[in-house]
Design a protein around this motif. Structure first.
Motif, PDB file in Angstrom:
ATOM      1  N   ARG A 115       0.832  -1.207   0.000  1.00  0.00           N
ATOM      2  CA  ARG A 115       0.000   0.000   0.000  1.00  0.00           C
ATOM      3  C   ARG A 115       0.870   1.262   0.000  1.00  0.00           C
ATOM      4  O   ARG A 115       0.564   2.236  -0.695  1.00  0.00           O
ATOM      5  CB  ARG A 115      -0.937   0.001   1.212  1.00  0.00           C
ATOM      6  CG  ARG A 115      -2.083  -0.966   1.086  1.00  0.00           C
ATOM      7  CD  ARG A 115      -3.187  -0.668   2.085  1.00  0.00           C
ATOM      8  NE  ARG A 115      -4.328  -1.546   1.876  1.00  0.00           N
ATOM      9  CZ  ARG A 115      -4.748  -2.453   2.733  1.00  0.00           C
ATOM     10  NH1 ARG A 115      -4.126  -2.599   3.883  1.00  0.00           N
ATOM     11  NH2 ARG A 115      -5.795  -3.218   2.466  1.00  0.00           N
ATOM     12  N   ALA A 116       1.939   1.234   0.782  1.00  0.00           N
ATOM     13  CA  ALA A 116       2.805   2.408   0.856  1.00  0.00           C
ATOM     14  C   ALA A 116       3.401   2.740  -0.506  1.00  0.00           C
ATOM     15  O   ALA A 116       3.435   3.905  -0.923  1.00  0.00           O
ATOM     16  CB  ALA A 116       3.920   2.162   1.877  1.00  0.00           C
TER      17      ALA A 116
ATOM     18  N   LEU B 178      -7.693  -0.057   2.943  1.00  0.00           N
ATOM     19  CA  LEU B 178      -8.587   0.408   1.889  1.00  0.00           C
ATOM     20  C   LEU B 178      -9.417  -0.765   1.376  1.00  0.00           C
ATOM     21  O   LEU B 178      -8.978  -1.916   1.430  1.00  0.00           O
ATOM     22  CB  LEU B 178      -7.788   0.999   0.718  1.00  0.00           C
ATOM     23  CG  LEU B 178      -7.002   2.291   0.967  1.00  0.00           C
ATOM     24  CD1 LEU B 178      -6.101   2.585  -0.226  1.00  0.00           C
ATOM     25  CD2 LEU B 178      -7.952   3.451   1.209  1.00  0.00           C
ATOM     26  N   ALA B 179     -10.599  -0.444   0.857  1.00  0.00           N
ATOM     27  CA  ALA B 179     -11.428  -1.495   0.263  1.00  0.00           C
ATOM     28  C   ALA B 179     -10.860  -1.951  -1.075  1.00  0.00           C
ATOM     29  O   ALA B 179     -10.992  -3.122  -1.459  1.00  0.00           O
ATOM     30  CB  ALA B 179     -12.862  -0.993   0.088  1.00  0.00           C
ATOM     31  N   VAL B 180     -10.227  -1.023  -1.808  1.00  0.00           N
ATOM     32  CA  VAL B 180      -9.646  -1.332  -3.109  1.00  0.00           C
ATOM     33  C   VAL B 180      -8.240  -0.730  -3.174  1.00  0.00           C
ATOM     34  O   VAL B 180      -8.092   0.476  -2.963  1.00  0.00           O
ATOM     35  CB  VAL B 180     -10.515  -0.762  -4.253  1.00  0.00           C
ATOM     36  CG1 VAL B 180      -9.888  -1.088  -5.603  1.00  0.00           C
ATOM     37  CG2 VAL B 180     -11.945  -1.307  -4.174  1.00  0.00           C
TER      38      VAL B 180
ATOM     39  N   ILE C 136      -3.953  -7.827  -2.994  1.00  0.00           N
ATOM     40  CA  ILE C 136      -2.542  -7.535  -2.757  1.00  0.00           C
ATOM     41  C   ILE C 136      -1.758  -8.820  -2.529  1.00  0.00           C
ATOM     42  O   ILE C 136      -0.683  -9.023  -3.117  1.00  0.00           O
ATOM     43  CB  ILE C 136      -2.390  -6.588  -1.552  1.00  0.00           C
ATOM     44  CG1 ILE C 136      -3.014  -5.223  -1.874  1.00  0.00           C
ATOM     45  CG2 ILE C 136      -0.920  -6.425  -1.167  1.00  0.00           C
ATOM     46  CD1 ILE C 136      -3.083  -4.282  -0.692  1.00  0.00           C
ATOM     47  N   LEU C 137      -2.276  -9.711  -1.697  1.00  0.00           N
ATOM     48  CA  LEU C 137      -1.562 -10.961  -1.424  1.00  0.00           C
ATOM     49  C   LEU C 137      -1.447 -11.825  -2.666  1.00  0.00           C
ATOM     50  O   LEU C 137      -0.427 -12.506  -2.877  1.00  0.00           O
ATOM     51  CB  LEU C 137      -2.263 -11.727  -0.306  1.00  0.00           C
ATOM     52  CG  LEU C 137      -2.152 -11.100   1.085  1.00  0.00           C
ATOM     53  CD1 LEU C 137      -3.042 -11.841   2.078  1.00  0.00           C
ATOM     54  CD2 LEU C 137      -0.713 -11.094   1.567  1.00  0.00           C
TER      55      LEU C 137
END
Length: 325
Positions: free
Chosen positions: A145-146, A267-269, A275-276
């Motif tokens: 995410r970062a 986040l939802a999206v 992501i995984l």
């Protein structure tokens, strides 16, 4: 990788299922949180769920905070990062099979079984062990995410990564370097080789060097993934005017220059599953690496020792494992 002495193992039934599950939770007694085990009936899945026999659990800072917030009178079962084997399916689950190796970010993971929505479960390739999988879930999601959601790295950018030797930090180093940017890692001096090996182009030791003065205004982006996002004013000093600070800190530091501050948050999206699904093949192929520091046995004593180590200085990921070796 250290492994403390093991304790008694839980005995599987002839079908490979545990006759009863065990959960390992904290109770608040006389002002202290005390971990114990409880034997409970096996879980049964709802229509869209699966049951996973847990083989490994990875611990995170969130468990440290959750332990401090244990509710008096409750049996507080922590744990979110789980890898194991599917043993039961809800009636509407069609794309997962019994016996499949999986990982998931869930709740109440400190147990021999967990229940999880099938849509959240990611298949685990044989090239990745249960322990490696459990150790990368939350750090991987946070680092992704970062780097890939809250900013858009461009080739030639200069980024500073604080907390570069931690679980999230090492993955931010690797993910950022894969995007052809100039990576500067900041951590304690004894982690210099580790951070440079992960891909950093430069390294500054916060405990022996004045990294803030040396990096004054150099960064297009500062990633602060140190514990609680400490020393936010240093981030302001190191980022250029018009740059961005991406931090695990909840509060924006004061700045007298134009800087965009972004708190790393769920986040939802894209969701955890998305992501995984992207990260797991990278770990399986060795393109991303995250060291396990200490393995603890899958016993009440093992979980207690793992959670006791969590708030103390430690190297690498803390994982509780049901493996026999």
């Amino acid at each position: 990788m250290a492994r403390p002495g093991t304790g008694p193992k839980l005995k599987p039934s002839e079908k490979g299922r545990l006759i009863f599950m065990q959960a390992f939770g904290f109770e608040l007694k006389h002002g202290a949180t005390v971990l114990s085990a409880r034997t409970l009936p096996d879980l049964t899945p709802a229509a869209d769920e699966v049951i996973i026999d847990v083989q490994a659990v990875g611990l995170n800072n969130r468990e440290r905070m959750a332990r401090r917030g244990a509710v008096p009178g409750d049996f507080n079962v922590l744990g979110s990062d789980v890898a194991g084997t599917v043993t039961a399916l809800g009636r509407s689950v069609a794309d997962i099979t019994i016996g499949e190796r999986v990982l998931v970010r869930t709740t109440h993971g400190d147990a021999t079984q967990v229940r999880a929505p099938a849509r959240d479960v990611v298949v685990l390739p044989r090239a990745l062990s249960f322990e490696q999988a459990a150790g990368m879930i939350t750090p991987g999601i946070t680092a992704y995410r970062a780097v890939a959601v809250f900013t858009r790295l461009q080739p030639g950018h200069t980024v500073v990564i604080k907390g570069a030797s931690g679980g999230v930090g090492l993955l931010v180093v690797q993910l950022a370097k894969a995007r052809d940017v100039h990576v500067i890692g900041v951590a304690s001096g004894n982690h210099r080789n580790q951070v440079l090996t992960a891909g950093a182009d430069e390294f500054f030791a916060y405990d022996t060097e004045n990294h803030v003065a040396a990096l004054d205004g150099r960064a297009d982006i500062v990633f602060n993934v140190a514990l609680n996002g400490i020393n936010g004013q240093d981030d302001v000093a190191m980022v250029r005017p018009g740059g961005q600070i991406i931090s695990v800190a909840h509060r924006e530091p004061y700045s007298d220059k134009p800087v965009q501050f972004t708190h790393i948050h769920p986040l939802a999206v894209p969701n955890d599953h998305t992501i995984l699904t992207e990260l797991v093949p990278l770990f399986a192929d060795g393109l991303l690496k995250l060291p396990i520091g200490t393995l603890f046995p899958f016993t009440a004593a093992g979980f207690a020792a793992a959670h006791d180590l969590l708030p103390s200085p430690h190297e690498g990921r803390i994982v509780v494992s049901a493996a026999d070796d």
